[in-house]
Every structure is written in structure tokens, then in C-alpha cells.
Write an enzyme that holds these catalytic residues in place. Structure first.
Site, PDB file in Angstrom:
ATOM      1  N   GLU A   3      61.037  61.711  72.953  1.00  0.00           N
ATOM      2  CA  GLU A   3      60.003  62.737  73.113  1.00  0.00           C
ATOM      3  C   GLU A   3      60.258  63.570  74.361  1.00  0.00           C
ATOM      4  O   GLU A   3      60.552  63.038  75.423  1.00  0.00           O
ATOM      5  CB  GLU A   3      58.634  62.061  73.210  1.00  0.00           C
ATOM      6  CG  GLU A   3      57.523  62.847  72.566  1.00  0.00           C
ATOM      7  CD  GLU A   3      57.666  62.972  71.056  1.00  0.00           C
ATOM      8  OE1 GLU A   3      58.127  64.042  70.593  1.00  0.00           O
ATOM      9  OE2 GLU A   3      57.321  62.020  70.347  1.00  0.00           O
ATOM     10  N   HIS A   4      60.175  64.883  74.199  1.00  0.00           N
ATOM     11  CA  HIS A   4      60.433  65.849  75.273  1.00  0.00           C
ATOM     12  C   HIS A   4      61.892  65.808  75.742  1.00  0.00           C
ATOM     13  O   HIS A   4      62.206  66.224  76.859  1.00  0.00           O
ATOM     14  CB  HIS A   4      59.482  65.636  76.454  1.00  0.00           C
ATOM     15  CG  HIS A   4      58.068  66.040  76.163  1.00  0.00           C
ATOM     16  ND1 HIS A   4      57.618  67.337  76.277  1.00  0.00           N
ATOM     17  CD2 HIS A   4      57.005  65.314  75.720  1.00  0.00           C
ATOM     18  CE1 HIS A   4      56.330  67.387  75.945  1.00  0.00           C
ATOM     19  NE2 HIS A   4      55.950  66.170  75.592  1.00  0.00           N
ATOM     20  N   ASP A  41      64.273  67.108  73.536  1.00  0.00           N
ATOM     21  CA  ASP A  41      64.965  68.142  72.757  1.00  0.00           C
ATOM     22  C   ASP A  41      65.315  69.363  73.599  1.00  0.00           C
ATOM     23  O   ASP A  41      66.435  69.874  73.531  1.00  0.00           O
ATOM     24  CB  ASP A  41      64.156  68.536  71.515  1.00  0.00           C
ATOM     25  CG  ASP A  41      62.725  68.964  71.819  1.00  0.00           C
ATOM     26  OD1 ASP A  41      62.245  68.729  72.953  1.00  0.00           O
ATOM     27  OD2 ASP A  41      62.087  69.523  70.910  1.00  0.00           O
ATOM     28  N   GLY A  60      47.324  69.857  62.539  1.00  0.00           N
ATOM     29  CA  GLY A  60      46.902  69.476  63.876  1.00  0.00           C
ATOM     30  C   GLY A  60      47.180  68.028  64.227  1.00  0.00           C
ATOM     31  O   GLY A  60      46.885  67.587  65.333  1.00  0.00           O
ATOM     32  N   GLY A  89      50.191  66.700  64.412  1.00  0.00           N
ATOM     33  CA  GLY A  89      51.514  66.543  65.000  1.00  0.00           C
ATOM     34  C   GLY A  89      52.576  66.141  63.998  1.00  0.00           C
ATOM     35  O   GLY A  89      53.608  65.575  64.376  1.00  0.00           O
ATOM     36  N   LEU A  90      52.361  66.451  62.706  1.00  0.00           N
ATOM     37  CA  LEU A  90      53.320  66.088  61.665  1.00  0.00           C
ATOM     38  C   LEU A  90      54.117  67.298  61.175  1.00  0.00           C
ATOM     39  O   LEU A  90      54.763  67.239  60.129  1.00  0.00           O
ATOM     40  CB  LEU A  90      52.597  65.420  60.491  1.00  0.00           C
ATOM     41  CG  LEU A  90      51.771  64.181  60.852  1.00  0.00           C
ATOM     42  CD1 LEU A  90      51.169  63.571  59.604  1.00  0.00           C
ATOM     43  CD2 LEU A  90      52.625  63.158  61.588  1.00  0.00           C
ATOM     44  N   ASP A  92      61.751  69.763  64.619  1.00  0.00           N
ATOM     45  CA  ASP A  92      60.824  69.692  63.500  1.00  0.00           C
ATOM     46  C   ASP A  92      61.425  70.295  62.240  1.00  0.00           C
ATOM     47  O   ASP A  92      61.383  69.709  61.157  1.00  0.00           O
ATOM     48  CB  ASP A  92      59.525  70.416  63.850  1.00  0.00           C
ATOM     49  CG  ASP A  92      58.780  69.759  64.992  1.00  0.00           C
ATOM     50  OD1 ASP A  92      59.194  68.670  65.425  1.00  0.00           O
ATOM     51  OD2 ASP A  92      57.785  70.343  65.456  1.00  0.00           O
TER      52      ASP A  92
END
Length: 391
Positions: A34-35, A37, A120, A122-123, A170
Site C-alpha cells: 500500500e502506497h 505504487d 466508495g 475502495g474496490l 487499479d
């Protein structure tokens, strides 16, 4: 074909009186990474069995006639008049503009879409929306773009028409996903390795806090700036450093005294998370789910205490998972709300959900949502129409 897809097709036939091409565009989760990328590191996402479904056909004009079943509203616009507005149509106009800027021979389309990705949560419903529409255009007009090119068009749409400076993860995960597998994506080379995920007696359970705190976007930009500042300081004595991807923990510690404590903490989290992601991929290869789960907890508390992008609701859910000895749990996504992802033993799932419902109500006077997800293939055609060639 899922009921939501059947409904989309039925509405298309009712509105446009012909057979459409049908496309499934899945949402995504991120198992770990996470974070990392935007620091050219590694991520470990996967496509999931929550999707947006599209029924599409050429309109035989230069107009796009598009209807959203979820919003129960339609729009019509010319492909020569692509101006960002205030609604979901921005994403689709952005994709259309991305094709046109490549000089590709596209025309108008008739389209109906709808799905079951929680907005909303996060998917990545927005990535699925862009990917499915772009995939359809590519098929209908035989543009010959590969999946990476389609992912970049979807990213362009978000950057230029929605003003969200997202990374590529994503869009990439939604397009390249593989059944029962995750993708170890190198965000520098934009290439991936397929990592099989054998859950055996475990499941992936998302718990949606149903909150999204307002500081998410500004805090995201602040974290990016902190990482860039750390790289700038290290680069003064190391010219070969271009991102935190190039920084080892030892090298970062050597520059600790040159950085503000906050900058150092943010950079340390990213450097450690890049290594955690690589380690996590190796653990999945040998089905070491317990050790993998421990890394998920490490990631969460790093995001909460060092990177400071969690919130009380997310921390509460992860602490409860630890208390109940769930194999792994962490917040997922940019932060300040959204979902936790839980690697949960099947025989503990029912009791855990019941306890979350009771205690979340007591602490926050609201109820979370639960989504049990499976890992699936990326964007694909759902009906056999031989005139369309799948990239």
C-alpha cells in the site's frame, strides 16, 4: 450470467432493440503493498468477483447513448464534444478522448451498464467503469490495443477528466487479473508475475467501515510530497537514486539526521513495505498463509502509526481481528475509511462477523458491510460474438 448482467442486457434490448456485446469488468483488492505504487515499488492486487457489466453496440452515428442502471439515468453526447462535467459520464468521456488522442477510428456507441461493486468501498469501481468501456470500444472498432494500453487509457481518463492523479494499479489489476491468483506488479517496469493464491481453509473477507473522511485526498498528496522530499535528500549524495524503490533500509538510516522526523517515518514505511510485498509473494508461493497474515498486520500498523493514513474505525477492526486471532487483517486502499481486508479462517468467519456487528454498533453507532470475495480473471467478453476479437 449473473442476474445483474442479465438485467443490463434486458434493458439494452428494450432501449435499443438489438443484441449487444456483453463485457464483465471486475473490481479489485490489494492483498499487500500500500502506497508503494507511486514510489515505483511492488503491489500485490487481484481482480474480484464484484464487477460492472456492459452491454454495448455501435450506434452507427457519432453519438454515444449511455444508460446507467445503478443511477437510473442516461446521457447522450457527441464524440466530437467531450467536455468534463460533474457526473459519472466524465470517466467514459475520458476513455473516449484517450482513444481519439491515439488517432484510433472509433465512432459512437449505445451502452447500458450496471454492477455490484460497492461505490466508495475502495474496490476500484471507477477503474472497472473505465476498463469495461475501453475494452468494449477496442472490441467494437477492432483497435488492436493490448491490455496495458487500455489500462493507460483508463488512467488517462481519471487524470484528465476526473482530476484524480491515481497510479496504474487499479486499472492494471482489473484488466490482467487471473482466477485464484494475485499479480505481483512491478510499478516501475509495469510488468507482473502471477502468484497463485491457495486459500484452502481460509477466505478473503472485506469489512467496509462505511466511512470516508474528508482529509483523504489532501493527505494522499502530502504523503507523496514526503516521499519525494526524502528521495531528494538522499539523491544529494547518491545520484543513482530515482525513487524510494532504490533505497535500502540501511541507506535510509544513514540519512536519518538529514530528514525531518515525519519525512523519515513516511519513507521508512514505504521502504519496508516494498520489501514486505516481495516477501509476501514468496510466502504465497509456498502456501504460508499464517506468515503472510503476520505481514498484513505489520502493514496495517505501519500505515496507521508511521504513514498516518488510517482512522479509528479501521484501527478498531484490525485490533479486533488480532484479538480474535484472525490470520491476517489490514486497512486497504488510500486510507481514512473504506475497507479492511481479512484473511480469515473459515471456521471463524461467522463468529467474527457477529462480534464486529455488536462492537462496531457500540463504538460507532453504525453498521459495517461485509463482502466475501473470490479472485477471478480480468476484464472479458461474456457472450460469443465472433466478429469481436479479444485482446
Amino acid at each position: 450470467m449473473p442476474d445483474v448482467a442479465r438485467s443490463v442486457v434486458a434493458i439494452f434490448k428494450q432501449k435499443f432493440s438489438r443484441e449487444p456485446m456483453v463485457i464483465r469488468a471486475p473490481g479489485r483488492i490489494n492483498l499487500i503493498g500500500e502506497h508503494t505504487d507511486y514510489n515505483e515499488g511492488f503491489v500485490l492486487p487481484a481482480a474480484i468477483d464484484r464487477a460492472i457489466y456492459f452491454a454495448m453496440a455501435p450506434s452507427d452515428t457519432d453519438r454515444c447513448n449511455i444508460y446507467s442502471t445503478d443511477k437510473d439515468e442516461g446521457v447522450s453526447f457527441s464524440i466530437h464534444d467531450l467536455n468534463p462535467g460533474e457526473t459519472w459520464v466524465n470517466y467514459l468521456m475520458g476513455v473516449m478522448d484517450g482513444f481519439e488522442r491515439k488517432g484510433l477510428p472509433i465512432h459512437g456507441v449505445d451502452c447500458v451498464f450496471g454492477g455490484d461493486i460497492p461505490v466508495g468501498g475502495g474496490l476500484s469501481s471507477s477503474a472497472a467503469l473505465c476498463n469495461g468501456f475501453g475494452f468494449g470500444l477496442n472490441q467494437l472498432y477492432k483497435c488492436g490495443l493490448d491490455r496495458l494500453a487500455l489500462a493507460k487509457i483508463s488512467q488517462y481518463a481519471e487524470h484528465e477528466f476526473v482530476s484524480l492523479l491515481c497510479g496504474l494499479m487499479d486499472q492494471y489489476a482489473s484488466l490482467f487479473g487471473k482466477k485464484n491468483a494475485a499479480l505481483l506488479l512491478d510499478c516501475r517496469s509495469q510488468k507482473h508475475e502471477v502468484i497463485p493464491v491457495h486459500l484452502t481453509d481460509h477466505s478473503l473477507l472485506l469489512v467496509d467501515t462505511k466511512v470516508k473522511h474528508s482529509l483523504a485526498s489532501s493527505a494522499y498528496n502530502d504523503r507523496r510530497k514526503a516521499c519525494e522530499e526524502g528521495v531528494k535528500i538522499i539523491r544529494e549524495k547518491n545520484n543513482d537514486i530515482s525513487s524510494l524503490r532504490d533505497v535500502s533500509r540501511i541507506l535510509l538510516l544513514e540519512h536519518r539526521d538529514s530528514m525531518a522526523p515525519d519525512i523519515f517515518a513516511k519513507c521508512l514505511y514505504v521502504v519496508e513495505e516494498i520489501q514486505r510485498t516481495l516477501q509476501a509473494a514468496e510466502l504465497l508461493k509456498i502456501d504460508e498463509l499464517v506468515k503472510f497474515g503476520r505481514l498484513m498486520y505489520e502493514t496495517h500498523w505501519g500505515l496507521s502509526q508511521s504513514y498516518e493514513v488510517s482512522c479509528v474505525e479501521l484501527d478498531f477492526l484490525v485490533a479486533l481481528a488480532e484479538e480474535e486471532k484472525i490470520t491476517g487483517a489490514r486497512m486497504m486502499g488510500g486510507g481514512f475509511g473504506g475497507c479492511t481486508i481479512n484473511l480469515i479462517q473459515n471456521d471463524k468467519a461467522k463468529a467474527f462477523k457477529e462480534k464486529v456487528i455488536r462492537q462496531y454498533a457500540v463504538n460507532f453507532n453504525s453498521q459495517p458491510e461485509f463482502y466475501l470475495v473470490n479472485l477471478v480473471d480480468g476484464v472479458s467478453l461474456m457472450n460469443d460474438k465472433r466478429e469481436y476479437l479479444q485482446p
